[in-house]
Design an enzyme around this catalytic site. Structure first.
Site, PDB file in Angstrom:
ATOM      1  N   LYS A   1      -3.692  -5.025   2.489  1.00 40.15           N
ATOM      2  CA  LYS A   1      -3.629  -4.314   3.771  1.00 40.15           C
ATOM      3  C   LYS A   1      -4.775  -4.744   4.692  1.00 40.15           C
ATOM      4  O   LYS A   1      -4.580  -4.962   5.889  1.00 40.15           O
ATOM      5  CB  LYS A   1      -3.662  -2.795   3.529  1.00 40.15           C
ATOM      6  CG  LYS A   1      -2.354  -2.258   2.956  1.00 40.15           C
ATOM      7  CD  LYS A   1      -2.480  -0.827   2.456  1.00 40.15           C
ATOM      8  CE  LYS A   1      -1.172  -0.372   1.825  1.00 40.15           C
ATOM      9  NZ  LYS A   1      -1.262   0.962   1.200  1.00 40.15           N
TER      10      LYS A   1
ATOM     11  N   ASP B   1       0.711   6.295   7.611  1.00 42.60           N
ATOM     12  CA  ASP B   1       1.674   6.228   6.511  1.00 42.60           C
ATOM     13  C   ASP B   1       2.941   7.029   6.837  1.00 42.60           C
ATOM     14  O   ASP B   1       3.977   6.837   6.214  1.00 42.60           O
ATOM     15  CB  ASP B   1       1.057   6.773   5.219  1.00 42.60           C
ATOM     16  CG  ASP B   1       0.413   5.686   4.363  1.00 42.60           C
ATOM     17  OD1 ASP B   1       0.867   4.527   4.443  1.00 42.60           O
ATOM     18  OD2 ASP B   1      -0.529   5.999   3.610  1.00 42.60           O
TER      19      ASP B   1
ATOM     20  N   GLN C   1      -5.053   5.568  -0.122  1.00 46.22           N
ATOM     21  CA  GLN C   1      -4.213   4.825  -1.070  1.00 46.22           C
ATOM     22  C   GLN C   1      -3.791   5.732  -2.227  1.00 46.22           C
ATOM     23  O   GLN C   1      -4.614   6.365  -2.873  1.00 46.22           O
ATOM     24  CB  GLN C   1      -4.983   3.608  -1.599  1.00 46.22           C
ATOM     25  CG  GLN C   1      -4.182   2.732  -2.540  1.00 46.22           C
ATOM     26  CD  GLN C   1      -2.984   2.085  -1.870  1.00 46.22           C
ATOM     27  OE1 GLN C   1      -3.071   1.620  -0.741  1.00 46.22           O
ATOM     28  NE2 GLN C   1      -1.857   2.065  -2.563  1.00 46.22           N
TER      29      GLN C   1
END
Length: 285
Positions: free
Chosen positions: A53, A120, A97
């Site tokens: 990422k 997200d 995460q």
């Protein structure tokens, strides 16, 4: 032989467009968008995901802020760090995460992230906007949004089609089912408690699978000429495989995503897209 739905190629196209957009913003004297990536502990798979990422952020000109935290951090301390990132005007997007260590609540952390920085797309406020089809007003979950981009890129029409979603997670299954309903497909959602899974999958014009069960979907479970979207990813004997028996199903399907190289690259591309979108929404651009 099926059309291969190349998510890697499409993701590169999206990243190129984002890079140009970020460069234009900087030419106007504006700062670059910024994404904070929070990693708790030292899980090897999570470390790889985070590294990918950050690398992707650098490729398009997004500033990444790497926040590494100890495995034994308390829920209160983690919440405080997320709160600080919420209040930091120089940060546009925040991801924590997943999965987190067992003593921490994923749901609590997700709800702590400001909806306007929730790149997200997991916060209940963004989930509600996804349900209602208010895509422009919120941040959509990256994997389902990536699947919808694949449909759009390859001219796959959902209206009036029978769609089956195998898997009903909050991250993929439920939001993707809602997105397909909003595109006027007739959607069935299957999961571990579904009786006679094949009776549903055989009727699917569009079959999306996100279970993490390697090669769950065999060729005899797929309708001739179906579009098959494989969202699962597992490692079997050192090889990355999906939820679909790709080699056999590709002979029967009209179109299919490979694993790797299908939906996976699109998830990261949409994370970058959401970060730039969050930045523009916050800056009123």
């Amino acid at each position: 032989m099926a059309v291969i739905l190349d998510g890697k190629k499409l993701s590169e196209k999206i990243k190129k467009e984002l890079k140009e957009e970020v460069e234009n913003l900087k030419k106007q004297g504006l700062r670059e968008p910024a994404l904070a990536v929070v990693l708790v502990g030292n899980d090897p798979a999570s470390e790889i995901y985070v590294r990918n990422k950050i690398k992707s952020c650098q490729a398009v000109g997004i500033r990444s802020v790497d926040v590494k935290l100890p495995e034994d951090i308390t829920q209160e301390k983690l919440n405080d760090i997320v709160k600080e990132l919420n209040e930091d005007e120089g940060i546009d997007g925040i991801i924590v995460q997943l999965p987190l260590p067992e003593h921490l609540s994923c749901r609590e952390v997700i709800e702590y992230i400001s909806p306007e920085k929730d790149v997200d797309g997991f916060h209940p406020e963004n989930a509600g906007k996804c349900l209602l089809g208010l895509y422009e007003k919120g941040l959509m979950p990256c994997t389902p949004a990536g699947v919808m981009k694949i449909f759009e890129e390859y001219g796959i029409e959902l209206q009036g089609k029978n769609a089956v979603m195998v898997g009903h997670s909050n991250i993929v299954g439920k939001p993707l089912a809602n997105m397909m309903i909003n595109a006027n497909a007739t959607v069935s959602v299957c999961h571990v408690y579904t009786k006679d899974l094949a009776s549903f999958t055989k009727e699917a014009d569009i079959l999306c699978v996100a279970t993490g069960v390697p090669h769950l979907i065999k060729a005899d479970m797929v309708k001739e000429g179906a579009v098959v979207i494989d969202i699962g990813i597992s490692r079997v004997n050192g090889k990355i495989v999906g939820d679909v028996d790709f080699e056999n199903v590709k002979e029967k399907a009209y179109a299919i995503t490979p694993v790797p190289g299908g939906v996976g690259p699109m998830t990261i591309a949409m994370l970058l897209y959401n970060t730039v979108k969050a930045y523009k929404m916050r800056m009123n651009i």
